[in-house]
Write a protein that holds these residues in place. Structure first.
Motif, short mmCIF file in Angstrom:
data_model
loop_
_atom_site.label_atom_id
_atom_site.label_comp_id
_atom_site.label_asym_id
_atom_site.label_seq_id
_atom_site.Cartn_x
_atom_site.Cartn_y
_atom_site.Cartn_z
N ASP A 187 0.98 -1.30 0.03
CA ASP A 187 -0.09 0.04 -0.06
C ASP A 187 0.91 1.27 -0.09
OD1 ASP A 187 -2.30 -1.46 0.10
OD2 ASP A 187 -2.19 -1.83 2.25
N THR A 188 2.00 1.17 -0.40
CA THR A 188 2.98 2.41 -0.64
C THR A 188 3.50 2.40 -1.90
OG1 THR A 188 4.97 1.13 -0.01
CG2 THR A 188 3.48 2.21 1.70
N ALA A 189 4.15 3.38 -2.56
CA ALA A 189 4.58 3.50 -3.85
C ALA A 189 5.90 4.51 -3.79
CB ALA A 189 3.72 4.31 -4.73
N VAL A 190 7.02 4.30 -4.59
CA VAL A 190 7.92 5.04 -4.97
C VAL A 190 8.02 5.73 -6.29
CG1 VAL A 190 9.30 2.94 -5.57
CG2 VAL A 190 10.31 4.87 -4.55
N TYR A 191 8.56 6.75 -6.42
CA TYR A 191 8.66 7.43 -7.85
C TYR A 191 10.20 7.62 -8.13
CZ TYR A 191 8.48 11.59 -10.99
OH TYR A 191 8.43 12.22 -12.21
N ASP A 192 10.16 7.56 -9.61
CA ASP A 192 11.60 7.91 -10.39
C ASP A 192 11.39 8.60 -11.76
OD1 ASP A 192 14.20 8.15 -10.02
OD2 ASP A 192 14.52 5.93 -10.83
#
Length: 208
Positions: A187-192
């Motif tokens: 239920d989390t996300a990471v950006y790039d």
């Protein structure tokens, strides 16, 4: 050995010059025809000692060079996105992150298809990772560094104000075959994007 011989010859010339310039004394008297036999024996003894020291030093240098050549070389560094921009996640379960853009992979220990680094040699290793939380697309990011399923260190961010990022690192001992990777919490996300904010790197400090 040629360098050693030249060095010894130079030292001999210096010592001879010094002896010629020394004030006279009862033990070593300068004669009209040159130096006494005692002086030559004295110089020969000093040269022999210096040559022995030089040979020992050369041997130590060779041993050090062989040691460096025998040291395994392991290092890798990668970014999350191979091209473009976007977010990874959220997922319903914790998921290993796959860093697609590989900057280096000496020893081929890192696998971009799985996101895992596998130790090919037992030793002390250094690992570092970073994670970017983009407020516009991901409100929460939690990424952990894992070893064989065990959580080591983590970064956490709730981006309620502006874009944020964090990083963490660890020095650990790995056995041959151990796996190290990063894991995105459920239920989390990471950006790039092309700036390569989210990265994963590691290298061998020394073999054991």
């Amino acid at each position: 050995m040629m360098k050693t011989s030249v060095a010894v010859l130079l030292l001999l010339l210096v010592l001879v010059g010094c002896c010629l310039c020394e004030p006279q004394n009862t033990d070593r008297v300068q004669q009209k025809g040159g130096l006494k036999d005692d002086d030559y024996w004295y110089l020969a003894e000093k040269v022999a000692i210096l040559e022995d020291k030089l040979q020992k030093t050369e041997k130590e240098v060779v041993e050090l060079r062989n040691l460096v050549k025998g040291q395994p070389r392991v290092a890798f560094s990668a970014a999350l996105m191979d091209s473009g921009s976007g977010i990874i996640g959220p997922f319903t379960v914790a998921t290993p992150l796959k860093y697609k853009k590989v900057f280096s992979n000496i020893g081929s220990g890192y696998n971009p298809s799985t996101g895992m680094f596998t130790a090919m040699v037992k030793g002390m290793y250094y690992f570092r990772f970073s994670a970017f939380c983009n407020w516009a697309v991901s409100k929460r990011s939690v990424v952990s560094l894992m070893k064989n399923g065990e959580r080591l260190v983590s970064v956490w961010d709730v981006s309620e104000d502006v874009d944020d990022m964090g990083s963490n690192a660890v020095v650990i001992t790995l056995e041959t075959g151990d796996n190290v990777y990063t894991e995105l919490k459920e239920d989390t996300a990471v950006y790039d994007d092309e700036m390569n904010y989210s990265t994963f790197s590691g290298f061998l400090l020394y073999a054991m």
